[in-house]
Scaffold this motif. Structure first.
Motif, PDB file in Angstrom:
ATOM      1  N   SER A  39      -1.583   8.931  -8.793  1.00 53.83           N
ATOM      2  CA  SER A  39      -2.720   9.485  -8.059  1.00 53.83           C
ATOM      3  C   SER A  39      -2.534   9.338  -6.560  1.00 53.83           C
ATOM      4  CB  SER A  39      -4.020   8.783  -8.449  1.00 53.83           C
ATOM      5  OG  SER A  39      -5.012   9.063  -7.484  1.00 53.83           O
ATOM      6  N   PRO A  40      -2.629  10.443  -5.822  1.00 53.07           N
ATOM      7  CA  PRO A  40      -2.536  10.366  -4.365  1.00 53.07           C
ATOM      8  C   PRO A  40      -3.724   9.654  -3.734  1.00 53.07           C
ATOM      9  CG  PRO A  40      -2.303  12.642  -5.168  1.00 53.07           C
ATOM     10  CD  PRO A  40      -2.766  11.823  -6.312  1.00 53.07           C
ATOM     11  N   ALA A  41      -4.812   9.479  -4.506  1.00 58.15           N
ATOM     12  CA  ALA A  41      -5.981   8.786  -3.961  1.00 58.15           C
ATOM     13  C   ALA A  41      -5.798   7.275  -3.979  1.00 58.15           C
ATOM     14  CB  ALA A  41      -7.237   9.160  -4.749  1.00 58.15           C
ATOM     15  N   LEU A  42      -4.779   6.803  -4.700  1.00 60.76           N
ATOM     16  CA  LEU A  42      -4.445   5.381  -4.704  1.00 60.76           C
ATOM     17  C   LEU A  42      -3.288   5.148  -3.754  1.00 60.76           C
ATOM     18  CD1 LEU A  42      -4.282   4.630  -8.544  1.00 60.76           C
ATOM     19  CD2 LEU A  42      -6.126   4.015  -6.984  1.00 60.76           C
ATOM     20  N   ARG A  43      -3.320   4.045  -3.049  1.00 57.51           N
ATOM     21  CA  ARG A  43      -2.138   3.650  -2.289  1.00 57.51           C
ATOM     22  C   ARG A  43      -1.652   2.350  -2.897  1.00 57.51           C
ATOM     23  NH1 ARG A  43       0.360   7.249   0.537  1.00 57.51           N
ATOM     24  NH2 ARG A  43       1.458   5.477   1.413  1.00 57.51           N
TER      25      ARG A  43
ATOM     26  N   GLN B  74      -7.627  -1.620  -6.520  1.00 55.02           N
ATOM     27  CA  GLN B  74      -6.547  -0.673  -6.803  1.00 55.02           C
ATOM     28  C   GLN B  74      -5.521  -1.263  -7.762  1.00 55.02           C
ATOM     29  OE1 GLN B  74      -5.684   2.503  -3.518  1.00 55.02           O
ATOM     30  NE2 GLN B  74      -4.917   0.541  -2.812  1.00 55.02           N
TER      31      GLN B  74
ATOM     32  N   ALA C  38     -12.476  -7.516  -3.085  1.00 52.27           N
ATOM     33  CA  ALA C  38     -11.513  -6.758  -3.892  1.00 52.27           C
ATOM     34  C   ALA C  38     -11.160  -5.432  -3.228  1.00 52.27           C
ATOM     35  CB  ALA C  38     -12.074  -6.509  -5.291  1.00 52.27           C
TER      36      ALA C  38
ATOM     37  N   HIS D   7       4.876   1.664   3.050  1.00 49.12           N
ATOM     38  CA  HIS D   7       4.438   0.341   3.492  1.00 49.12           C
ATOM     39  C   HIS D   7       5.507  -0.701   3.169  1.00 49.12           C
ATOM     40  CE1 HIS D   7       1.287  -3.105   3.367  1.00 49.12           C
ATOM     41  NE2 HIS D   7       1.722  -2.923   4.595  1.00 49.12           N
TER      42      HIS D   7
ATOM     43  N   SER E 157      -5.335  -4.527  -2.318  1.00 47.97           N
ATOM     44  CA  SER E 157      -6.659  -4.281  -2.862  1.00 47.97           C
ATOM     45  C   SER E 157      -6.675  -4.659  -4.329  1.00 47.97           C
ATOM     46  CB  SER E 157      -7.003  -2.802  -2.693  1.00 47.97           C
ATOM     47  OG  SER E 157      -7.973  -2.410  -3.637  1.00 47.97           O
TER      48      SER E 157
ATOM     49  N   PHE F 114       0.845  -1.197   0.000  1.00 50.27           N
ATOM     50  CA  PHE F 114       0.000   0.000   0.000  1.00 50.27           C
ATOM     51  C   PHE F 114       0.885   1.253   0.000  1.00 50.27           C
ATOM     52  CE2 PHE F 114      -3.223  -2.998   1.775  1.00 50.27           C
ATOM     53  CZ  PHE F 114      -4.185  -2.824   0.796  1.00 50.27           C
TER      54      PHE F 114
ATOM     55  N   ASP G  22       3.161   2.845   9.225  1.00 46.41           N
ATOM     56  CA  ASP G  22       3.058   1.593   8.480  1.00 46.41           C
ATOM     57  C   ASP G  22       2.714   1.879   7.018  1.00 46.41           C
ATOM     58  OD1 ASP G  22       2.987  -1.152   8.031  1.00 46.41           O
ATOM     59  OD2 ASP G  22       0.858  -1.282   8.502  1.00 46.41           O
TER      60      ASP G  22
ATOM     61  N   SER H  69      -6.619  13.737  -4.555  1.00 46.48           N
ATOM     62  CA  SER H  69      -6.163  14.075  -3.206  1.00 46.48           C
ATOM     63  C   SER H  69      -5.959  12.831  -2.356  1.00 46.48           C
ATOM     64  CB  SER H  69      -7.178  14.997  -2.533  1.00 46.48           C
ATOM     65  OG  SER H  69      -8.418  14.352  -2.495  1.00 46.48           O
TER      66      SER H  69
END
Lengths: 468, 468
Positions: free
Chosen positions: A317-321, A350, B319, A183, A347, A179, B342, B145
């Protein structure tokens, strides 16, 4: 100040932790106050050293007190979190690296995020338009299945292709998804480092990494990161003396200095790692913004002693980890096990999204656009910041970060507070330093430095400030 | 067998780890072989106890050797991962809880996942159709974001509403989002548990949790979980004797027994926690499948000493990795800090999706449909399994799990292997037991037990097997 009750059912350690926390909460111990040493407190309370060490450790992890290397323990300067947990988005002035990092992820929308580590939101629109995600989901993703612990196999295949183009011989079997890059650091640290182990880090460097290592009990060996790369003489000395097991390095577009290592430095660092038998974690979270021919440690080493870590959070994208580590083969299993015992798996949603963006060629196009855009912003930013009295170290002509030195007479704490009052979010250099150095530096994000409000503010407070 | 070179630059600890790993790899030490005790090896090699303890610890975390409480260290029975990392989806027969858990996330599509912990994929179609996700993204999400460390504030607001309906007084400020329930356990363990601390767990219970605790160095205090809930007499005894700091309990639809606790048991457990001053982590990952009036510990306790943990992975979509913890106020900050160190933060994309599904009322409708569906499957499954010779403990009439006892004369390892050859994936009861009990139990997923292939297989091997 604390009375322990040996007849109580509550263990002595818990009594000590609770007692100290209460004293801090009710302000009998004020923020910044120095605590007695382990030896003193153990003697005074008639308990063992290890009870005090353990209690102090718990109080540090609760954020009640801070540990400072070599000089003891102090009451934390931050407000107690439970008082503030419900007021959202408030921009307090952070006083330590961890609260700085929390703050950095929650910059108010009406602030100019001049010190941020992220690119502007609008830059991502074309990379990941929602219509494309809708299409991915409708046409391909099985939203009903979990990802294997190691990561979706198709995604790891795409990652291996991407790395192959960069000359890094990773296979799907040596890749583990995470993530985000931090991580990956967390899993590597837990897999490889025991409390007390010495670990080389860059000074300045990534503050979350420093906090991860310190909390885990590692002994930090900070090596100067200069504009021409890490101080390899100092690194060699430290490796000889301390025999570190691990070394964390950001080769390209280093955070916060913006500098990149030369091929010769990469070669010398690897030779040192081989001679002194340490492993290297190569942090490459901004590397996709670098020119195609850029050299990485993992390319020279071919994943023998390099853990290559990168992420899509900063660039896609910062919205994805979504991040990953390409590990030397003997370490893959231990990383996968640590991942299972932390988050069980990634995920699938993702990973499928990023996989599709890679496969479609959309990622390559997005990088091209972003580099061009950043290059333009950066040359404007250099001029504007220089005019505003910020001395920029001579550095890489590309990348997201500018490392600015300010007149030593300026009070940077005060400057950062004033900036916040003017809705400008600045990043103090000292947060990036495990030794508390770089007190008169700021990290700037090239994408935001054309902002007139920022430049006016800096001109007024910096360029026009009295020089002593 | 191992020669250490004191003149080498390689630290003695590394030499020992590498040496042992080589002996295991080249089969000079065979799988299952017992290793010398710490004391013996330290004496034989002329090194300190702590060097051996540290080396054994590293070998355990590498998966090369296993530690067995009270009886020493053994060569791991699994194949070395790096040999197999590239062959995808192979269903090996897992021999320990960790490889079982890895296996469970990667069941081959052509297998009947009769032992799985997940609902069938098709059940999720209506909860999260891709057209809806496309809509969410197009209309609402700012994909650009990052989420604050604690979690998106709107999502925490929705979670607080959801919990309020269940009578749990969580506020957005006491909620922390995670990448699933196990991730919440991982953060709580790191925030609260020091190596050596005693922790109460259920036997049988969730194997990943047992592995998380053991790896962290906690001392497991296993308490029998029976069909009528945990053995509270034994729990009281353990609490008196061992003074645990923490206790993990799954109140509703317990994994693997399927049982739920009564209101009286909840009350008594909380009273014990108050009397003996321990904290409780309430695992509620399947609780949303329970009737609306079901009682949870967090409802009685009002988050004074309960960490309430749940997730959407099991009920909304495998998922997605989205979970959360509602923590007692004084612990919120330490959990947030552990999360920062983490994974830095959660996925704004995932959190936005779940937030919208909650807000729109789609989640409530999905739960209703899923409960009805599961209830129907379950009554069919009970009949079919009983006819196939599986003795089902009298239990909750609802929920996903059936806990089946098999004739003691059956070799369950053999049965599980044969099942796999017949493309049936079974879950051995012993994987859920930190004491290695429940050797003749299987966990069944009610949603899959109508499968004729499964029932025929069980009839042939179980109902028709010779009874000794």
């Amino acid at each position: 100040m604390i009375e322990l009750n040996r007849r109580s059912k509550i263990p002595i350690g818990d009594q000590l932790v609770d007692g100290m926390a209460s004293l801090v909460k009710e302000r009998s111990l004020s923020p910044g106050a120095r605590l007695p040493s382990v030896r003193q407190l153990a003697r005074r309370l008639g308990i063992s050293h290890s009870s005090v060490v353990s209690a102090y450790g718990r109080l540090v992890s609760m954020g009640v007190i801070d540990a400072q290397r070599g000089s003891g323990h102090y009451v934390a300067r931050r407000r107690h979190f439970s008082e503030t947990a419900d007021d959202e988005g408030g921009q307090q002035d952070p006083t330590d690296a961890v609260s700085y990092a929390m703050n950095a992820l929650d910059i108010r929308a009406d602030c100019v995020p001049a010190g941020s580590g992220f690119l502007p939101g609008s830059w991502f629109d074309e990379a990941l338009p929602s219509s494309v995600i809708g299409h991915i989901l409708r046409s391909k993703l099985n939203i009903a299945s979990s990802a294997p612990v190691q990561g979706l196999s198709g995604f790891r295949g795409q990652l291996a292709c991407k790395l192959d183009q960069q000359g890094i011989p990773a296979t799907p079997g040596t890749l583990v998804t995470t993530f985000g890059a931090s991580h990956a650091f967390s899993l590597i640290i837990r897999a490889l480092i025991r409390p007390g182990d010495p670990v080389i880090v860059e000074d300045p460097g990534y503050p979350v990494l420093h906090a991860q290592l310190s909390t885990h009990g590692a002994r930090l060996l900070p090596i100067s990161r200069r504009m021409d790369g890490p101080d390899l003489d100092a690194l060699e000395e430290a490796a000889k003396l301390e025999r570190p097991r691990l070394c964390f390095i950001q080769t390209l577009f280093h955070n916060p200095t913006g500098s990149s290592m030369t091929a010769a430095q990469c070669h010398r660092l690897l030779a040192l790692a081989e001679r002194h038998n340490f492993l290297i974690v190569e942090d490459d979270v901004y590397g996709d913004l670098a020119p195609a021919e850029s050299l990485r440690l993992a390319q020279l080493d071919e994943l023998n002693r390099i853990f290559y870590v990168s992420s899509f959070t900063k660039v896609l994208s910062p919205a994805l980890r979504v991040g990953f580590v390409a590990a030397p083969a003997p370490f893959v299993e231990t990383i996968v096990r640590q991942k299972l015992m932390d988050v069980v798996s990634g995920s699938a949603l993702q990973e499928s999204i990023v996989c599709d963006v890679l496969r479609s060629g959309r990622y390559a196009k997005h990088l091209e656009r972003t580099r061009t855009r950043l290059l333009k912003c950066r040359s404007e930013a250099e001029i504007a910041l220089s005019e505003a009295g910020v001395e920029l170290a001579s550095q890489d002509p590309e990348g997201i970060f500018l490392w600015g030195k300010l007149r030593a007479s300026l009070d940077l704490d005060d400057l950062v507070r004033q900036a916040l009052a003017n809705r400008i979010w600045l990043a103090k250099g000292s947060f990036f330093s495990p030794t508390g150095s770089y007190q008169n530096y700021l990290r700037f994000n090239a994408a935001y430095c054309h902002d007139l409000g920022l430049i006016h503010f800096l001109k007024e407070r910096v360029a026009l400030s009295p020089s002593r």
